[in-house]
Each structure stands twice: as C-alpha cells, then as structure tokens.
Scaffold this motif. Sequence first.
Motif, PDB file in Angstrom:
ATOM      1  N   SER A  36       0.833  -1.209   0.000  1.00 40.80           N
ATOM      2  CA  SER A  36       0.000   0.000   0.000  1.00 40.80           C
ATOM      3  C   SER A  36       0.862   1.252   0.000  1.00 40.80           C
ATOM      4  CB  SER A  36      -0.939   0.001   1.209  1.00 40.80           C
ATOM      5  OG  SER A  36      -0.230   0.192   2.416  1.00 40.80           O
ATOM      6  N   GLY A  37       1.999   1.203   0.713  1.00 42.14           N
ATOM      7  CA  GLY A  37       2.898   2.355   0.710  1.00 42.14           C
ATOM      8  C   GLY A  37       3.515   2.608  -0.649  1.00 42.14           C
ATOM      9  N   LEU A  38       3.952   1.545  -1.312  1.00 44.35           N
ATOM     10  CA  LEU A  38       4.509   1.700  -2.658  1.00 44.35           C
ATOM     11  C   LEU A  38       3.471   2.277  -3.622  1.00 44.35           C
ATOM     12  CD1 LEU A  38       6.581  -1.604  -3.016  1.00 44.35           C
ATOM     13  CD2 LEU A  38       7.498   0.722  -3.022  1.00 44.35           C
ATOM     14  N   ALA A  39       2.241   1.775  -3.531  1.00 44.70           N
ATOM     15  CA  ALA A  39       1.192   2.278  -4.414  1.00 44.70           C
ATOM     16  C   ALA A  39       0.889   3.743  -4.135  1.00 44.70           C
ATOM     17  CB  ALA A  39      -0.074   1.435  -4.233  1.00 44.70           C
ATOM     18  N   THR A  40       0.896   4.097  -2.857  1.00 46.74           N
ATOM     19  CA  THR A  40       0.584   5.480  -2.476  1.00 46.74           C
ATOM     20  C   THR A  40       1.624   6.452  -3.003  1.00 46.74           C
ATOM     21  OG1 THR A  40      -0.583   4.769  -0.479  1.00 46.74           O
ATOM     22  CG2 THR A  40       0.265   7.025  -0.512  1.00 46.74           C
ATOM     23  N   TRP A  41       2.895   6.113  -2.842  1.00 45.32           N
ATOM     24  CA  TRP A  41       3.960   7.027  -3.239  1.00 45.32           C
ATOM     25  C   TRP A  41       4.229   6.985  -4.735  1.00 45.32           C
ATOM     26  CZ3 TRP A  41       5.331  10.810  -0.242  1.00 45.32           C
ATOM     27  CH2 TRP A  41       5.149  10.688   1.131  1.00 45.32           C
ATOM     28  N   ALA A  42       3.865   5.895  -5.396  1.00 47.23           N
ATOM     29  CA  ALA A  42       4.110   5.810  -6.838  1.00 47.23           C
ATOM     30  C   ALA A  42       3.095   6.610  -7.651  1.00 47.23           C
ATOM     31  CB  ALA A  42       4.091   4.347  -7.288  1.00 47.23           C
ATOM     32  N   LEU A  43       1.849   6.720  -7.157  1.00 46.17           N
ATOM     33  CA  LEU A  43       0.802   7.352  -7.955  1.00 46.17           C
ATOM     34  C   LEU A  43       1.128   8.791  -8.374  1.00 46.17           C
ATOM     35  CD1 LEU A  43      -1.928   7.186  -9.299  1.00 46.17           C
ATOM     36  CD2 LEU A  43      -2.996   7.804  -7.115  1.00 46.17           C
ATOM     37  N   PRO A  44       1.546   9.681  -7.470  1.00 45.24           N
ATOM     38  CA  PRO A  44       1.853  11.043  -7.923  1.00 45.24           C
ATOM     39  C   PRO A  44       2.969  11.075  -8.963  1.00 45.24           C
ATOM     40  CG  PRO A  44       1.677  10.976  -5.536  1.00 45.24           C
ATOM     41  CD  PRO A  44       1.689   9.561  -6.011  1.00 45.24           C
ATOM     42  N   PHE A  45       3.945  10.176  -8.824  1.00 46.21           N
ATOM     43  CA  PHE A  45       5.050  10.141  -9.779  1.00 46.21           C
ATOM     44  C   PHE A  45       4.553   9.682 -11.151  1.00 46.21           C
ATOM     45  CE2 PHE A  45       8.880   8.572 -11.801  1.00 46.21           C
ATOM     46  CZ  PHE A  45       9.815   9.530 -11.447  1.00 46.21           C
ATOM     47  N   VAL A  46       3.709   8.669 -11.175  1.00 49.46           N
ATOM     48  CA  VAL A  46       3.166   8.178 -12.443  1.00 49.46           C
ATOM     49  C   VAL A  46       2.315   9.254 -13.109  1.00 49.46           C
ATOM     50  CG1 VAL A  46       1.619   6.481 -13.486  1.00 49.46           C
ATOM     51  CG2 VAL A  46       3.269   5.759 -11.763  1.00 49.46           C
ATOM     52  N   LEU A  47       1.508   9.956 -12.326  1.00 53.44           N
ATOM     53  CA  LEU A  47       0.701  11.032 -12.890  1.00 53.44           C
ATOM     54  C   LEU A  47       1.588  12.169 -13.398  1.00 53.44           C
ATOM     55  CD1 LEU A  47      -2.234  11.117 -10.314  1.00 53.44           C
ATOM     56  CD2 LEU A  47      -2.252  10.161 -12.623  1.00 53.44           C
ATOM     57  N   GLY A  48       2.718  12.387 -12.723  1.00 52.51           N
ATOM     58  CA  GLY A  48       3.678  13.367 -13.230  1.00 52.51           C
ATOM     59  C   GLY A  48       4.239  12.960 -14.580  1.00 52.51           C
ATOM     60  N   LEU A  49       4.473  11.661 -14.758  1.00 48.99           N
ATOM     61  CA  LEU A  49       4.917  11.172 -16.068  1.00 48.99           C
ATOM     62  C   LEU A  49       3.844  11.408 -17.125  1.00 48.99           C
ATOM     63  CD1 LEU A  49       6.592   7.769 -15.091  1.00 48.99           C
ATOM     64  CD2 LEU A  49       7.737   9.887 -15.730  1.00 48.99           C
ATOM     65  N   ALA A  50       2.583  11.301 -16.726  1.00 49.55           N
ATOM     66  CA  ALA A  50       1.497  11.569 -17.674  1.00 49.55           C
ATOM     67  C   ALA A  50       1.526  13.013 -18.149  1.00 49.55           C
ATOM     68  CB  ALA A  50       0.154  11.246 -17.021  1.00 49.55           C
ATOM     69  N   VAL A  51       1.918  13.925 -17.264  1.00 47.09           N
ATOM     70  CA  VAL A  51       2.057  15.330 -17.664  1.00 47.09           C
ATOM     71  C   VAL A  51       3.200  15.476 -18.664  1.00 47.09           C
ATOM     72  CG1 VAL A  51       2.578  17.664 -16.858  1.00 47.09           C
ATOM     73  CG2 VAL A  51       1.060  16.185 -15.515  1.00 47.09           C
ATOM     74  N   LEU A  52       4.305  14.797 -18.401  1.00 46.76           N
ATOM     75  CA  LEU A  52       5.441  14.866 -19.317  1.00 46.76           C
ATOM     76  C   LEU A  52       5.077  14.317 -20.691  1.00 46.76           C
ATOM     77  CD1 LEU A  52       8.414  13.775 -17.013  1.00 46.76           C
ATOM     78  CD2 LEU A  52       7.804  16.089 -17.740  1.00 46.76           C
ATOM     79  N   HIS A  53       4.238  13.289 -20.716  1.00 43.18           N
ATOM     80  CA  HIS A  53       3.820  12.679 -21.982  1.00 43.18           C
ATOM     81  C   HIS A  53       2.627  13.398 -22.616  1.00 43.18           C
ATOM     82  CE1 HIS A  53       5.728   8.611 -20.593  1.00 43.18           C
ATOM     83  NE2 HIS A  53       6.626   9.550 -20.858  1.00 43.18           N
ATOM     84  N   ARG A  54       2.190  14.489 -21.985  1.00 40.32           N
ATOM     85  CA  ARG A  54       1.075  15.320 -22.467  1.00 40.32           C
ATOM     86  C   ARG A  54      -0.262  14.569 -22.490  1.00 40.32           C
ATOM     87  NH1 ARG A  54       3.358  19.963 -24.165  1.00 40.32           N
ATOM     88  NH2 ARG A  54       5.544  19.889 -24.852  1.00 40.32           N
ATOM     89  N   ASP A  55      -0.367  13.555 -21.645  1.00 43.44           N
ATOM     90  CA  ASP A  55      -1.658  12.886 -21.483  1.00 43.44           C
ATOM     91  C   ASP A  55      -2.509  13.567 -20.414  1.00 43.44           C
ATOM     92  OD1 ASP A  55      -1.172  10.846 -23.363  1.00 43.44           O
ATOM     93  OD2 ASP A  55       0.049   9.755 -21.901  1.00 43.44           O
ATOM     94  N   LEU A  56      -1.896  14.455 -19.649  1.00 44.64           N
ATOM     95  CA  LEU A  56      -2.557  15.148 -18.557  1.00 44.64           C
ATOM     96  C   LEU A  56      -1.926  16.519 -18.422  1.00 44.64           C
ATOM     97  CD1 LEU A  56      -4.612  14.841 -16.159  1.00 44.64           C
ATOM     98  CD2 LEU A  56      -2.677  14.061 -14.771  1.00 44.64           C
ATOM     99  N   SER A  57      -2.740  17.550 -18.253  1.00 42.78           N
ATOM    100  CA  SER A  57      -2.211  18.898 -18.092  1.00 42.78           C
ATOM    101  C   SER A  57      -1.752  19.114 -16.659  1.00 42.78           C
ATOM    102  CB  SER A  57      -3.281  19.934 -18.446  1.00 42.78           C
ATOM    103  OG  SER A  57      -4.346  19.887 -17.509  1.00 42.78           O
ATOM    104  N   ALA A  58      -0.945  20.167 -16.433  1.00 44.91           N
ATOM    105  CA  ALA A  58      -0.492  20.488 -15.086  1.00 44.91           C
ATOM    106  C   ALA A  58      -1.670  20.837 -14.187  1.00 44.91           C
ATOM    107  CB  ALA A  58       0.502  21.651 -15.137  1.00 44.91           C
ATOM    108  N   ALA A  59      -2.644  21.587 -14.742  1.00 49.43           N
ATOM    109  CA  ALA A  59      -3.836  21.910 -13.958  1.00 49.43           C
ATOM    110  C   ALA A  59      -4.634  20.640 -13.640  1.00 49.43           C
ATOM    111  CB  ALA A  59      -4.709  22.898 -14.730  1.00 49.43           C
ATOM    112  N   GLY A  60      -4.711  19.733 -14.603  1.00 51.49           N
ATOM    113  CA  GLY A  60      -5.394  18.475 -14.362  1.00 51.49           C
ATOM    114  C   GLY A  60      -4.709  17.652 -13.290  1.00 51.49           C
ATOM    115  N   LEU A  61      -3.379  17.663 -13.290  1.00 48.80           N
ATOM    116  CA  LEU A  61      -2.636  16.948 -12.258  1.00 48.80           C
ATOM    117  C   LEU A  61      -2.983  17.492 -10.878  1.00 48.80           C
ATOM    118  CD1 LEU A  61      -0.413  15.009 -11.277  1.00 48.80           C
ATOM    119  CD2 LEU A  61       1.250  16.813 -11.762  1.00 48.80           C
TER     120      LEU A  61
END
Length: 427
Positions: A36-61
């Motif tokens: 559960s700890g790994l999942a919790t801390w990984a999610l913001p990082f993965v969503l940050g990668l989505a911003v880098l890949h332009r799948d998600l905007s900074a405001a959306g993040l």
Amino acid sequence: MATTPAPSSAKTADGPARSILLDVPFLRLWAGTTASGLATWALPFVLGLAVLHRDLSAAGLGLVLAARTVGFLAAVTVGGVLADRHSRRAVVLWSALAAAVAAPLLAAGLGRSLLLMTAAAALAGAGQGACRPAFQALTAETVDPGRRQQANAAMTMAVRGSTLAGPALTALLAAFLDVWTLLLGIGLLWLVAALVPGKGRGAVTAADPEAAGPAPRASFRAEFVDGVREARRHPWFLAGLAALVAVIALGYSATSVALPLISRDRYASEWVLAAAMTAYIVGALGGALVIARWRPRSQGWAAFAGLAAYGCAPLSLMLPVHPGVVVAAYAVAGIGIELFNVPWFTATQREVAPDRLARVSSLDFLVSYGLAPVGLALIAPAIDTFGVTPVLGACAAACFLVPAAAALVPTARHFARTAPEERADAC
C-alpha cells in the motif's frame, strides 16, 4: 517503551519472545502495508509522467491530486469508525480493493476524461484513508504487546522505504512501460495490500471496564464522538497531537517550500534539495532501526525530544552554511521523527481502549495529513510578506518549543496514564 516491561512482553507461552521478523502473520501484514505504501507514493510520480507525456495537463494533475487528498480526509474518519465497528481485516480488504479498482479507472480516463480521473483519484484516496486506521488496529490484533515496538518500527521502515524506493522503482519501470501500464501496476499493488494480510488473533477486549460494557449500536456520529472522548482520556495523546500540528503545519511546510528556493538561490544547485530529502529518509530508516530495540526510561520525553529535532531542518536553512550542514540537519530530523513515531504508535496501541483504537488512530492520521496542505498554502504567502529567514526562524522555534511544552503535560513522560513501575506491580 519503558525499561520495566510487563512480564508478558518478555516471553511468550513457549519461552523467550521470537523476533517479529519470524512471525508469519506479521510478515503478511507487513507485506500488505508495504504494498500500500509503494502504491501510495508511486501514484503522484506516475501522474507526473502523464504530464510529461502530455496525457494530462499540469492543472489536471493538481485537480486529480487534490481529489485524492479530499478522498483520503473524508474516508480516514469513516474508516476508523468502521474498523472499530466491524472486522479490521474486512475494512483493510474492502478499502484496498476500492483503491485497486480506482487504478484502471485512472488509466481509462487518461487522455480522455479528466472528470473520470478526478473521481477515480477520490476513490483511490478514500481507499487509502480508510485502510490506514484499520492497519494500525490490525497491528495491535496481530502482534503481542511485548513486540509491538519492533513491529511498528518495521512498519515505519516499510513506509520510509516506500518513500525512497517507490519513485525510483517507478522511474526505472517507466523506461520500459507506458503510463497506462504503470497505473495498472499500482492497482496490482493494492490487490496485494487487500489479499495478503491475514486475520488478527481474535477480537481484542477493552482496556478497562468502562469501555468493556455492552451498549446498543450508536449512530455513526456518536461512535466518532466516542472515539474523540477516548482520545481526551489520555492527556499525553492530546499533547502529542498539538506537537504534531506545530511540526507538520509549520516546520514541515516551511522546509518543503523553502528548501527548493534555497537550493536554487543560495547554492545554485538541485543537488542540495535531492541530498537533503534523501538524508531525511535515510535518517528516518536509521531512527526506526534504533527505536526497534531502544527502550528509554522516560519514553514520552525521549519521543518529544526526537520530534523537536525536526527544528534542526528549518534552522539549517536560515544561514548561509555549508550544504553539508543542511544535509546533516535533515538526517537528524529524519532520525528524530521516527524516535517519536514508533513509541507514539506503540503507546496508542497499548493505552487506548482496543475497541476504540481505530477511531483514535484516525484522529492522528486526520491531523497528520489534513494540516499539511493548510500549512503549505500559508507558508508561501508568509515568506513573500515577511521574508524567508523570519518565517524559518519562527517555524524552527515552534518545532523546538511546542514539543517541549507538550512534554510537561501530565502523563507525557511515559506516554501512559500510569508509570511503568505501577503497571509492572499490577501484573
């Protein structure tokens, strides 16, 4: 804990107490907590990668992460009541399953529906929030009193290790997997958290006759208020919450805002930021290793001294010192925070009525997680108005003085309503 433990804390029915790492039920619980700890801390990082890949905007993040926080805060008190009302294992199961379901929903909304991602993030936060007090109470059911300090140290090492390894492991996997697959991987981690932990060793009984008396099922609100009433029975717990408010809302928030600015403006390098944050986590791991075995005579005073050590972090940022001083100060802060956390969790499991433990734990998590965003929102305007040095000085003073004042509260010395010698005599 205290130097004079109750007889049951030294031996089991079969002889000397085994290491907690040889206890299979605890290892299953530890594995679930780690997942559960790994999942919790990984999610913001993965969503940050989505911003880098332009799948998600900074405001959306920002919106998605805010929704996760709101979900957590809304569910942590609900989870506390449910975990005292029903099986703690069942609450862990269903809350972790809710977070697991949220992961593919996040993947489905990626690049398609921000509304779906926001709702899924709120569900993920709710699952995370509901399972935290349940995990805390399940630890008390799974581990006998004499080994709970070791168990809590192992748990906090899992949390800190997840903080250190989660983003790094995610970055490594991101070289081979896309964001959609990584989100599904987070869902699998939550499935591990849901399915691996076992049942506790049976229902716990109340700590005193007042709490043990049978009563008809009260309303949800009444049960939550009953948990607040239980917390108020322990002055050391209220004092500890006040000290946590000062350190989290002021010290932690100030350093979170000021460290990147000072790393950039004073040292002209991101190295100081990365090194200080790494030193904090490594220090916390070291502090957990120490407190797993160390039993100070005045447990509460030692814990509050450890909490006050966080003041070294804002203090090191006030003056143009060598960057190594900043890194060392963060390591000291990390050590100190676990010298507080582990005895704090252990004392809560020992002193609070077992049938109200999850509700009292939920108050702890509500304060810890709920006030951090408030502090972060206020510190930046304060720095703009008064300057970074005065704000850091005020926050460092609060980190030192508030835990010191909390240590003067009756029952704070031992984190107990009775001295350890009295408990040993009673046994």
